[in-house]
Design an enzyme around this catalytic site. Structure first.
Site, PDB file in Angstrom:
ATOM      1  N   ILE A 171      44.361  40.006  44.877  1.00 42.13           N
ATOM      2  CA  ILE A 171      45.606  39.613  45.555  1.00 42.13           C
ATOM      3  C   ILE A 171      45.314  38.588  46.658  1.00 42.13           C
ATOM      4  O   ILE A 171      45.986  37.560  46.761  1.00 42.13           O
ATOM      5  CB  ILE A 171      46.318  40.858  46.132  1.00 42.13           C
ATOM      6  CG1 ILE A 171      46.680  41.849  45.012  1.00 42.13           C
ATOM      7  CG2 ILE A 171      47.566  40.447  46.921  1.00 42.13           C
ATOM      8  CD1 ILE A 171      47.603  41.324  43.942  1.00 42.13           C
ATOM      9  N   GLY A 185      49.052  49.177  48.073  1.00 43.59           N
ATOM     10  CA  GLY A 185      48.149  50.324  48.042  1.00 43.59           C
ATOM     11  C   GLY A 185      48.311  51.197  49.273  1.00 43.59           C
ATOM     12  O   GLY A 185      47.878  52.362  49.286  1.00 43.59           O
ATOM     13  N   SER A 228      54.126  47.772  45.900  1.00 46.47           N
ATOM     14  CA  SER A 228      53.231  47.521  44.762  1.00 46.47           C
ATOM     15  C   SER A 228      53.917  46.685  43.690  1.00 46.47           C
ATOM     16  O   SER A 228      55.135  46.521  43.686  1.00 46.47           O
ATOM     17  CB  SER A 228      52.756  48.850  44.170  1.00 46.47           C
ATOM     18  OG  SER A 228      53.746  49.382  43.315  1.00 46.47           O
ATOM     19  N   CYS A 229      53.101  46.198  42.784  1.00 47.33           N
ATOM     20  CA  CYS A 229      53.604  45.329  41.704  1.00 47.33           C
ATOM     21  C   CYS A 229      54.724  45.994  40.916  1.00 47.33           C
ATOM     22  O   CYS A 229      55.787  45.409  40.689  1.00 47.33           O
ATOM     23  CB  CYS A 229      52.452  44.949  40.791  1.00 47.33           C
ATOM     24  SG  CYS A 229      51.451  46.363  40.304  1.00 47.33           S
ATOM     25  N   ARG A 231      48.529  48.799  33.157  1.00 44.14           N
ATOM     26  CA  ARG A 231      47.223  48.275  32.739  1.00 44.14           C
ATOM     27  C   ARG A 231      46.132  49.126  33.401  1.00 44.14           C
ATOM     28  O   ARG A 231      46.296  49.608  34.513  1.00 44.14           O
ATOM     29  CB  ARG A 231      47.113  46.788  33.089  1.00 44.14           C
ATOM     30  CG  ARG A 231      47.114  46.471  34.597  1.00 44.14           C
ATOM     31  CD  ARG A 231      45.702  46.561  35.140  1.00 44.14           C
ATOM     32  NE  ARG A 231      45.607  46.307  36.566  1.00 44.14           N
ATOM     33  CZ  ARG A 231      45.597  47.236  37.508  1.00 44.14           C
ATOM     34  NH1 ARG A 231      45.776  48.516  37.208  1.00 44.14           N
ATOM     35  NH2 ARG A 231      45.409  46.918  38.772  1.00 44.14           N
ATOM     36  N   GLY A 258      58.949  55.093  41.627  1.00 44.94           N
ATOM     37  CA  GLY A 258      60.388  55.387  41.785  1.00 44.94           C
ATOM     38  C   GLY A 258      60.726  55.758  43.226  1.00 44.94           C
ATOM     39  O   GLY A 258      61.529  55.085  43.891  1.00 44.94           O
ATOM     40  N   HIS A 260      51.392  45.102  33.162  1.00 43.99           N
ATOM     41  CA  HIS A 260      52.113  46.352  32.902  1.00 43.99           C
ATOM     42  C   HIS A 260      53.315  46.058  31.996  1.00 43.99           C
ATOM     43  O   HIS A 260      53.836  44.931  31.976  1.00 43.99           O
ATOM     44  CB  HIS A 260      52.668  46.951  34.195  1.00 43.99           C
ATOM     45  CG  HIS A 260      51.673  47.168  35.283  1.00 43.99           C
ATOM     46  ND1 HIS A 260      50.519  47.883  35.124  1.00 43.99           N
ATOM     47  CD2 HIS A 260      51.679  46.778  36.594  1.00 43.99           C
ATOM     48  CE1 HIS A 260      49.856  47.931  36.276  1.00 43.99           C
ATOM     49  NE2 HIS A 260      50.536  47.263  37.184  1.00 43.99           N
TER      50      HIS A 260
END
Ligand SMILES: NC(=O)C1=CN([C@@H]2O[C@H](COP(=O)(O)OP(=O)(O)OC[C@H]3O[C@@H](n4cnc5c(N)ncnc54)[C@H](OP(=O)(O)O)[C@@H]3O)[C@@H](O)[C@H]2O)C=CC1
Ligand SMILES: O=C(OP(=O)(O)O)[C@H](O)COP(=O)(O)O
Length: 349
Positions: A18, A116, A145-146, A174, A201, A226
Site C-alpha cells: 500500500i 488493518g 480495508s479494501c 485473495r 460488514g 477479491h
C-alpha cells in the site's frame, strides 16, 4: 528540509504494497509533495524507491544501521520525517499503526492509518463518498480495508438512489499478495473465515451506521483480487436499468461487461495493464453489468476488488480532508480521479 510552497507535504511510514502505491499517487497530485518514506526494510523494495528519488528515513534505530549498510542514504529518523511533513500516512503492517499513533499525536501531526488498524486508533473511518466531510480538519482518520471500501462505495450508491434496504454478501478473499505468495498463502483448498459476520460488514457501519449489512468471507487460493457476491433487498421494486444507473453515478464504480470478454479477475487486470495503470491497478470497484439480476425487490450482483489498489484514491482524499482547506468531497475526489485516471470517462474500456 524545505517544504514546497502551497503543497501538502506528505510523509509515508511503511512503503510496502500500500505505502509504495501511496507514494506514487501522492507524486501525481498537483497539490501534494512527498516529504519521504520511513521504513524498517532495507531490501530491493526500498532501494528501488531511493533510485526513484524518494528520501529515506529510518523508522527504527536498527534501520538507521541497516539502511546505510545496504548502501542507502538516510535523510533522518522517523521523527525527522514527521517534522518535515504536514500529514503522515501510516501504511505499516496491521497493529504497528496503532503503536505509531501515539508518536504522531505527541508530535501534533495529523495522521492516516490503514484498514488493518481498528476504528478506535483514529476514532474515525474514511471512505471519501461517505465521510470526507466528518474527517475534514480532524487529527486522524483510518482508511477502511479494501473490502470494506468496496462495500461502502456500492451500498452507498444504492442508498443515495433511495433503493437500499439490506445487504448480505459473500466475500471471496485473495489468499495473499502476489509478491509474497512464496512466503504464505494457501494452496489447493478454501478456508472459511472463522467468524460470521466477517469484520467487513460491521466495519462498514463505522463509516455509515445506517447500513444493514452482513458479510461472510472465504479465503481462496489465488492472489489477483477479491470477488464479492451480493444479495440485496431493495426497499421498493426496481428495474435493472435503475440499479445500473445508481452504480454508474459513482466514478469509483466501473461497470464492466463480461460478454465483451472481461469475464474474470485476470482479464480485468490485463485491461488495466493495457490502460497503462501503474501495476495494472484497478482503483474502481469493477461490477459486472451482465451478471446483475433484479426481481422485484431482490437484487443480486458480483464485483471485483483489487485489494492492492482500491484504497489508494481514498488515501489521497483523506490527506486533503486532514491537511488542506478543501471542504468539498466532490472537489477532492475530482482532483484525485483526474490525477489517477479514475472513472469510465478516463478509460478506453
Ligand atoms: N495488502 C493489501 O492488499 C491491503 C492492505 N491494507 C492495509 O494496509 C496496511 C499495510 O499493508 P501492506 O502494504 O500490505 O503491508 P506490507 O507488509 O506490504 O508493507 C508494510 C511495510 O512497512 C514496513 N514496516 C514494518 N514495521 C515497520 C515500522 N515499525 N515502521 C515503519 N515501517 C515498518 C514493512 O517492512 P518489512 O516488510 O521489512 O516488515 C513494509 O515495508 C495494513 O494495515 C493492511 O491491513 C489495506 C488494504 C489492502
Ligand atoms: O484489507 C484487506 O482485506 P480485508 O477487507 O478482508 O481486511 C486486504 O486485502 C488485506 O488483507 P490481509 O489481512 O489478508 O492481508
Amino acid at each position: 528540509m524545505t517544504k514546497e510552497p502551497n503543497k501538502i507535504s506528505v510523509g509515508v511510514v511503511g512503503a510496502g504494497v500500500i505505502g509504495r502505491r501511496v507514494v506514487g499517487a501522492v507524486r501525481l497530485q498537483p497539490d501534494m509533495a512527498l516529504a519521504g518514506v520511513a521504513d524498517v526494510a532495507a531490501d530491493w523494495r526500498i532501494a528501488m524507491l531511493a533510485k526513484d528519488g524518494v528520501r529515506l528515513f529510518a523508522a527504527s534505530s536498527q534501520a538507521s544501521q541497516t539502511l546505510p549498510d545496504a548502501g542507502l542514504d538516510v535523510a533522518g529518523s522517523l521523527e525527522d520525517l514527521i517534522a518535515a511533513s504536514d500529514v503522515i500516512v501510516d501504511c505499516t503492517p496491521k497493529g504497528i499503526g496503532a503503536k505509531n499513533a501515539d508518536i504522531y499525536r505527541s508530535a501534533g501531526k495529523p495522521f492516516i492509518v490503514q484498514g488493518g488498524e481498528k476504528h478506535d486508533v483514529a476514532g474515525h473511518s474514511f471512505v471519501a463518498e461517505a465521510t470526507y466531510g466528518s474527517a475534514f480538519g480532524r487529527d486522524a482518520t483510518r482508511v477502511v480495508s479494501c473490502n470494506t471500501t468496496s462495500i461502502v462505495r456500492t451500498l452507498g450508491a444504492l442508498k443515495r438512489a433511495g433503493l437500499l434496504k439490506k445487504a448480505r454478501g459473500t466475500l471471496m478473499r485473495r489468499a495473499t499478495d502476489p509478491w509474497e505468495s512464496h512466503l504464505g498463502g494457501i494452496m489447493n483448498t478454501l478456508v472459511p473465515e472463522p467468524t460470521i459476520p466477517s469484520h467487513q460488514g460491521p466495519d462498514a457501519r463505522h463509516v455509515d451506521p445506517e447500513l444493514d449489512v452482513v458479510t461472510i468471507a472465504i479465503k481462496i487460493p489465488e492472489t489477483l483480487a477479491h470477488l464479492h457476491s451480493w444479495y440485496v433487498e431493495l426497499n421498493r421494486p426496481a428495474t435493472k436499468e435503475e440499479v445500473l444507473d445508481a452504480f454508474a453515478a459513482s466514478p469509483r464504480i466501473l461497470l464492466i461487461d463480461g460478454d465483451s470478454g472481461l469475464s474474470a479477475l485476470n482479464s480485468v487486470k490485463e485491461a488495466m495493464a493495457m490502460e497503462g495503470r501503474p501495476n495494472a491497478d484497478l482503483y474502481e470497484v469493477a461490477l459486472w453489468s451482465n451478471i446483475l439480476a433484479v426481481d422485484g425487490t431482490e437484487l443480486c450482483y458480483n464485483y471485483m476488488v483489487d485489494n492492492q489498489a482500491i484504497v489508494i484514491p481514498e488515501t489521497i482524499d483523506a490527506i486533503r480532508a486532514l491537511a488542506s482547506s478543501e471542504e468539498q468531497p466532490e472537489v477532492s475526489m475530482r482532483l484525485t480521479n483526474k490525477a489517477l485516471g479514475i472513472g469510465a470517462d478516463e478509460l478506453r474500456l
